[in-house]
Design an enzyme around this catalytic site. Structure first.
Site, PDB file in Angstrom:
ATOM      1  N   LYS A 114       0.825  -1.207   0.000  1.00 53.05           N
ATOM      2  CA  LYS A 114       0.000   0.000   0.000  1.00 53.05           C
ATOM      3  C   LYS A 114       0.855   1.252   0.000  1.00 53.05           C
ATOM      4  O   LYS A 114       0.509   2.242  -0.630  1.00 53.05           O
ATOM      5  CB  LYS A 114      -0.954   0.017   1.197  1.00 53.05           C
ATOM      6  N   LYS A 199      -5.281 -10.722  -6.034  1.00 50.96           N
ATOM      7  CA  LYS A 199      -6.514 -11.089  -5.321  1.00 50.96           C
ATOM      8  C   LYS A 199      -7.644 -10.106  -5.659  1.00 50.96           C
ATOM      9  O   LYS A 199      -7.381  -8.943  -5.990  1.00 50.96           O
ATOM     10  CB  LYS A 199      -6.268 -11.156  -3.817  1.00 50.96           C
ATOM     11  N   LYS A 202     -11.039  -4.626  -2.906  1.00 53.75           N
ATOM     12  CA  LYS A 202     -11.787  -3.366  -2.950  1.00 53.75           C
ATOM     13  C   LYS A 202     -10.953  -2.239  -3.540  1.00 53.75           C
ATOM     14  O   LYS A 202     -11.477  -1.296  -4.107  1.00 53.75           O
ATOM     15  CB  LYS A 202     -12.146  -2.920  -1.528  1.00 53.75           C
TER      16      LYS A 202
HETATM   17  P1  TYM Z   1     -10.708  -6.569   4.815  1.00 55.99           P
HETATM   18  O1  TYM Z   1     -11.800  -5.586   5.143  1.00 55.99           O
HETATM   19  O2  TYM Z   1      -9.727  -6.194   3.759  1.00 55.99           O
HETATM   20  O3  TYM Z   1     -11.335  -7.960   4.411  1.00 55.99           O
HETATM   21  C1  TYM Z   1     -12.320  -8.578   5.200  1.00 55.99           C
HETATM   22  C2  TYM Z   1     -12.126 -10.090   5.179  1.00 55.99           C
HETATM   23  O4  TYM Z   1     -12.204 -10.590   3.840  1.00 55.99           O
HETATM   24  C3  TYM Z   1     -11.053 -11.380   3.539  1.00 55.99           C
HETATM   25  N1  TYM Z   1     -10.725 -11.177   2.109  1.00 55.99           N
HETATM   26  C4  TYM Z   1     -10.620 -12.169   1.214  1.00 55.99           C
HETATM   27  N2  TYM Z   1     -10.775 -13.505   1.334  1.00 55.99           N
HETATM   28  C5  TYM Z   1     -10.619 -14.253   0.208  1.00 55.99           C
HETATM   29  N3  TYM Z   1     -10.310 -13.728  -1.009  1.00 55.99           N
HETATM   30  C6  TYM Z   1     -10.145 -12.399  -1.158  1.00 55.99           C
HETATM   31  N4  TYM Z   1      -9.854 -11.885  -2.352  1.00 55.99           N
HETATM   32  C7  TYM Z   1     -10.295 -11.563  -0.023  1.00 55.99           C
HETATM   33  N5  TYM Z   1     -10.193 -10.219   0.186  1.00 55.99           N
HETATM   34  C8  TYM Z   1     -10.458 -10.008   1.492  1.00 55.99           C
HETATM   35  C9  TYM Z   1      -9.966 -10.830   4.434  1.00 55.99           C
HETATM   36  O5  TYM Z   1      -8.944 -11.772   4.628  1.00 55.99           O
HETATM   37  C10 TYM Z   1     -10.743 -10.532   5.695  1.00 55.99           C
HETATM   38  O6  TYM Z   1     -10.910 -11.710   6.460  1.00 55.99           O
HETATM   39  N6  TYM Z   1      -7.387  -6.075   8.479  1.00 55.99           N
HETATM   40  C11 TYM Z   1      -8.664  -6.646   8.156  1.00 55.99           C
HETATM   41  C12 TYM Z   1      -9.791  -6.205   9.074  1.00 55.99           C
HETATM   42  C13 TYM Z   1      -9.531  -6.401  10.528  1.00 55.99           C
HETATM   43  C14 TYM Z   1      -9.578  -7.635  11.240  1.00 55.99           C
HETATM   44  C15 TYM Z   1      -9.301  -7.311  12.585  1.00 55.99           C
HETATM   45  C16 TYM Z   1      -9.804  -8.945  10.831  1.00 55.99           C
HETATM   46  C17 TYM Z   1      -9.255  -5.426  11.446  1.00 55.99           C
HETATM   47  N7  TYM Z   1      -9.118  -5.951  12.682  1.00 55.99           N
HETATM   48  C18 TYM Z   1      -9.243  -8.305  13.574  1.00 55.99           C
HETATM   49  C19 TYM Z   1      -9.763  -9.934  11.842  1.00 55.99           C
HETATM   50  C20 TYM Z   1      -9.487  -9.612  13.174  1.00 55.99           C
HETATM   51  C21 TYM Z   1      -9.035  -6.223   6.751  1.00 55.99           C
HETATM   52  O7  TYM Z   1      -8.626  -5.198   6.270  1.00 55.99           O
HETATM   53  O8  TYM Z   1      -9.945  -7.008   6.147  1.00 55.99           O
END
Ligand code: TYM
Length: 337
Positions: A114, A199, A202
């Protein structure tokens, strides 16, 4: 339920929730929610690490809670809440930051990716500290399992390292959480339909490779029809190209089918047919979510009540952990507290 292992997970309310989020996280949460004591969070503070439009952020936070429920999260069984409603997340993040070497954060690949996109001068220190806030989210709730997609594996390893370091230096305080990744057999890393080497995300430049859960249904079908495959004519299950492998992975995640079923349904069929079959399954999953979503958003008072209740329940546990942390560190309790 009170003795069940504890699950914590969250998603950022930025951009559109997509098929990767559904298959990598939200569906596993739904399918296993009866096994655990769950906390599912809308991590709005994490979204602030890159610039956000305030009105849009507020709208997206509501949208995300509604989508959690529309996808099948039961707000009675699971605690649903917004991260910024529980101030202990920011407080613990500060404290954990004091126990986290810079070198650990510099090695985080998501930060490196990023910060490469925007130049270093404009990258916020929030983006750098992002995984520390994530560790705080998880550790506040004595979490046993964190169900996430593959892209969060390194952040979870860091969370474990921070917790172990704190416990080692200050005394046993935190439960060490386990990642729960790919345990459904498929869907932990859904790739872009246009660039199957990266992947589904968003923050991708174009949305042609991304199936948003709120995309109009005809658009979902059109996006699958345009998905990148290769110049071959039919599915070769022995050595599928990245695009074909991704479509098959999406199908497996959506249906939970075995490799034998996959073989009998797909070996040798044309790409057009493959895309239609996957699109049919995706639409069958997405359509009811959209219908339920429309009902839920027509009743904002109920959503607000769910969030209020969720924040109250979360705060209770978070406050307990924070006071244990403060005691360990010698932070003076407030007079009268
Ligand atoms: P975020 O908002 O980017 O994504 C949310 C969840 O979706 C999963 N994910 C995917 N899984 C499969 N294929 C994909 N292409 C894909 N893109 C996203 C992510 O792995 C995630 O599980 N840092 C985290 C949010 C967070 C969090 C936490 C998660 C903040 N605090 C504590 C667990 C525990 C994030 O940005 O997810």
């Amino acid at each position: 339920m009170t003795d069940s292992p504890i699950v914590f997970s969250g998603m950022q309310p930025s951009g559109d929730l997509h098929l990767g989020n559904l298959l990598g996280a939200l569906r596993p949460w739904v399918l296993e929610q009866h096994l655990f004591h769950n906390y599912f969070c809308v991590v709005d503070l994490h979204a602030l690490t890159v610039p956000q439009d305030p009105l849009l952020l507020a709208a997206k936070s509501r949208e995300l809670v509604a989508l959690y429920i529309a996808a099948g999260i039961d707000p009675v069984r699971s605690t649903l809440f917004v991260q910024s409603h529980v101030h202990e997340h920011s407080e613990l993040a500060w404290i954990l930051g004091c126990f986290t070497p810079m070198g650990w954060l510099e090695r985080m690949t998501q930060y490196k990716d990023k910060s490469r996109k925007s130049e270093r001068e404009r990258t916020s220190s929030g983006l750098f500290n992002y995984p520390v806030l994530m560790a705080a989210d998880i550790l506040l709730y004595k979490t046993n399992f964190v169900p996430v997609g593959e892209d969060q594996r390194q952040h979870l390893e860091l969370t474990r390292n921070i917790a172990n370091r704190f416990n080692g230096l200050v005394g046993e305080t935190f439960v060490i959480p386990e990642p729960r990744i790919g345990h459904m057999g498929a869907g932990a890393k859904v790739m872009s339909l246009q660039e199957p080497g990266t992947k589904m995300s968003k923050s991708a430049e174009s949305d042609a490779g991304l199936i948003a859960l709120l995309d109009p249904i005809d658009q979902v079908r059109a996006k699958f029809r345009r998905a990148k495959t290769d110049s071959g004519t039919g599915v070769d299950l022995e050595s599928p190209s990245a695009g074909v492998a991704n479509l098959l992975e999406i199908y497996r995640a959506l249906t939970g089918c075995t490799s034998d079923t996959l073989r009998s349904e797909f070996d040798g069929i044309g790409y057009g047919q493959l895309k239609d079959k996957v699109a049919d399954r995706a639409i069958a999953a997405i359509e009811p979510i959209q219908a339920r979503y429309r009902e839920l958003t027509a009743d904002p008072a109920t959503l607000d009540a769910i969030l209020r209740r969720g924040a109250d329940a979360a705060r209770e546990v978070a406050a307990e952990t924070m006071s244990a942390v403060q005691g360990r560190l010698g932070l003076l309790p407030a007079a009268g507290g």
